[in-house]
Design a protein around this motif. Sequence first.
Motif, PDB file in Angstrom:
ATOM      1  N   MET A 140       0.822  -1.210   0.000  1.00 27.67           N
ATOM      2  CA  MET A 140       0.000   0.000   0.000  1.00 27.67           C
ATOM      3  C   MET A 140       0.859   1.264   0.000  1.00 27.67           C
ATOM      4  N   THR A 141       1.985   1.225   0.713  1.00 30.71           N
ATOM      5  CA  THR A 141       2.891   2.368   0.697  1.00 30.71           C
ATOM      6  C   THR A 141       3.410   2.625  -0.714  1.00 30.71           C
ATOM      7  N   TRP A 142       3.757   1.559  -1.412  1.00 30.28           N
ATOM      8  CA  TRP A 142       4.213   1.645  -2.799  1.00 30.28           C
ATOM      9  C   TRP A 142       3.145   2.264  -3.693  1.00 30.28           C
ATOM     10  N   CYS A 143       1.870   2.051  -3.302  1.00 31.92           N
ATOM     11  CA  CYS A 143       0.740   2.564  -4.089  1.00 31.92           C
ATOM     12  C   CYS A 143       0.219   3.900  -3.558  1.00 31.92           C
ATOM     13  N   ASN A 144       1.099   4.665  -2.912  1.00 34.81           N
ATOM     14  CA  ASN A 144       0.778   6.023  -2.483  1.00 34.81           C
ATOM     15  C   ASN A 144      -0.266   6.103  -1.367  1.00 34.81           C
ATOM     16  N   VAL A 145      -0.404   5.057  -0.572  1.00 35.59           N
ATOM     17  CA  VAL A 145      -1.280   5.104   0.604  1.00 35.59           C
ATOM     18  C   VAL A 145      -0.447   5.593   1.789  1.00 35.59           C
ATOM     19  N   ARG A 146      -0.956   6.565   2.530  1.00 35.36           N
ATOM     20  CA  ARG A 146      -0.224   7.088   3.682  1.00 35.36           C
ATOM     21  C   ARG A 146       0.080   5.978   4.680  1.00 35.36           C
ATOM     22  N   MET A 147       1.234   6.065   5.362  1.00 34.88           N
ATOM     23  CA  MET A 147       1.674   5.001   6.250  1.00 34.88           C
ATOM     24  C   MET A 147       0.637   4.692   7.332  1.00 34.88           C
ATOM     25  N   GLN A 148       0.062   5.734   7.952  1.00 38.46           N
ATOM     26  CA  GLN A 148      -0.934   5.488   9.002  1.00 38.46           C
ATOM     27  C   GLN A 148      -2.132   4.733   8.455  1.00 38.46           C
ATOM     28  N   GLU A 149      -2.561   5.090   7.242  1.00 34.13           N
ATOM     29  CA  GLU A 149      -3.692   4.400   6.630  1.00 34.13           C
ATOM     30  C   GLU A 149      -3.304   2.987   6.194  1.00 34.13           C
ATOM     31  N   ALA A 150      -2.052   2.804   5.755  1.00 36.26           N
ATOM     32  CA  ALA A 150      -1.589   1.475   5.355  1.00 36.26           C
ATOM     33  C   ALA A 150      -1.604   0.518   6.547  1.00 36.26           C
ATOM     34  N   ILE A 151      -1.153   1.004   7.708  1.00 33.71           N
ATOM     35  CA  ILE A 151      -1.135   0.171   8.913  1.00 33.71           C
ATOM     36  C   ILE A 151      -2.557  -0.140   9.366  1.00 33.71           C
ATOM     37  N   GLY A 152      -3.426   0.887   9.377  1.00 33.46           N
ATOM     38  CA  GLY A 152      -4.810   0.672   9.790  1.00 33.46           C
ATOM     39  C   GLY A 152      -5.546  -0.255   8.845  1.00 33.46           C
ATOM     40  N   THR A 153      -5.336  -0.098   7.551  1.00 34.09           N
ATOM     41  CA  THR A 153      -5.991  -0.954   6.560  1.00 34.09           C
ATOM     42  C   THR A 153      -5.456  -2.375   6.647  1.00 34.09           C
ATOM     43  N   SER A 154      -4.162  -2.499   6.925  1.00 36.91           N
ATOM     44  CA  SER A 154      -3.569  -3.828   7.102  1.00 36.91           C
ATOM     45  C   SER A 154      -4.213  -4.566   8.276  1.00 36.91           C
ATOM     46  N   ALA A 155      -4.502  -3.830   9.342  1.00 35.20           N
ATOM     47  CA  ALA A 155      -5.157  -4.453  10.492  1.00 35.20           C
ATOM     48  C   ALA A 155      -6.517  -5.008  10.100  1.00 35.20           C
ATOM     49  N   ALA A 156      -7.243  -4.281   9.238  1.00 35.86           N
ATOM     50  CA  ALA A 156      -8.551  -4.756   8.781  1.00 35.86           C
ATOM     51  C   ALA A 156      -8.416  -5.963   7.855  1.00 35.86           C
ATOM     52  N   ILE A 157      -7.395  -5.956   6.985  1.00 38.16           N
ATOM     53  CA  ILE A 157      -7.163  -7.086   6.082  1.00 38.16           C
ATOM     54  C   ILE A 157      -6.795  -8.338   6.867  1.00 38.16           C
ATOM     55  N   GLY A 158      -6.206  -8.146   8.046  1.00 38.31           N
ATOM     56  CA  GLY A 158      -5.815  -9.286   8.861  1.00 38.31           C
ATOM     57  C   GLY A 158      -6.990 -10.129   9.314  1.00 38.31           C
ATOM     58  N   LEU A 159      -8.185  -9.545   9.397  1.00 38.70           N
ATOM     59  CA  LEU A 159      -9.346 -10.316   9.854  1.00 38.70           C
ATOM     60  C   LEU A 159      -9.754 -11.412   8.871  1.00 38.70           C
TER      61      LEU A 159
END
Length: 268
Positions: free
Chosen positions: A168-187
């Motif tokens: 997501m960082t590579w795709c221009n997603v802000r780091m805070q949003e990348a971490i938060g979105t990753s937490a959701a993908i983990g479910l």
Amino acid sequence: MAIEWLAAYLVLGAFVGFFAGLLGVGGGGIMVPMLITLFAAQGFPAEQLVHLALGTSMAAIVLTSIASLRAHHRHGAVRWEIVRGVTPGVLLGTFSGTFFATRADSSSLALFFACFMVYVSLQMVLNIKPKPARELPGRVGLFATGSVIGGISSLVAIGGGTLSVPFMTWCNVRMQEAIGTSAAIGLPIALAGAAGYLLNGWHSQGLPTGSIGYVYLPALLLISLVSTFTAPFGARMAHRLPVPTLKKIFAGVLLLLSAKMLHTVLGG
């Protein structure tokens, strides 16, 4: 179950939950080698140690992921359109990966896990962050990405953060949003992985009492009980603690635990 095992699983749950919230990781990097060590000490069958650790870890990540994603959602850091795009691929890749994992021997799985943890540790120590170079792909691209992330996650029982955050960082997603979105993908990763390990181990012989498939319920319940409370605390501390320093310490812990796991599986 002896009181020392109860205490060990509770402490493990607290540690896993805190770092899941703090660093956006599912906790499998800690859980799998620790569970293998604890299961071996309890006399579980050697040929099932890694499979039980992977399955139990995946199941434990379910509640940890829920607590972590709720905390990040409250901070407005979850890009739900990305979650919706990658989830179908994540579910397929993770569930399919468990069929491969449960047919591999413990030594091969342990070696793959250790190699992946070396990659994770180097990523943390060197603070490797891919430069934003493109935009997010379309529906097909997100599906394919989710399949790869899910497949690898099923083999090492992680929530996918070590793969999805750099993507997501590579795709221009802000780091805070990348971490938060990753937490959701983990479910969905955790749900599909837990279901796959439970199904694949359903008819396995010689599993320890208290197991359903390759999920050891006493460890699952105790780890989940504590990690659910410590994950939101870790998410709040992410804004207050020196995260770069903690990442380096965490990376060192991962390497030590992986080395211990290899000694238990290959040397036992």
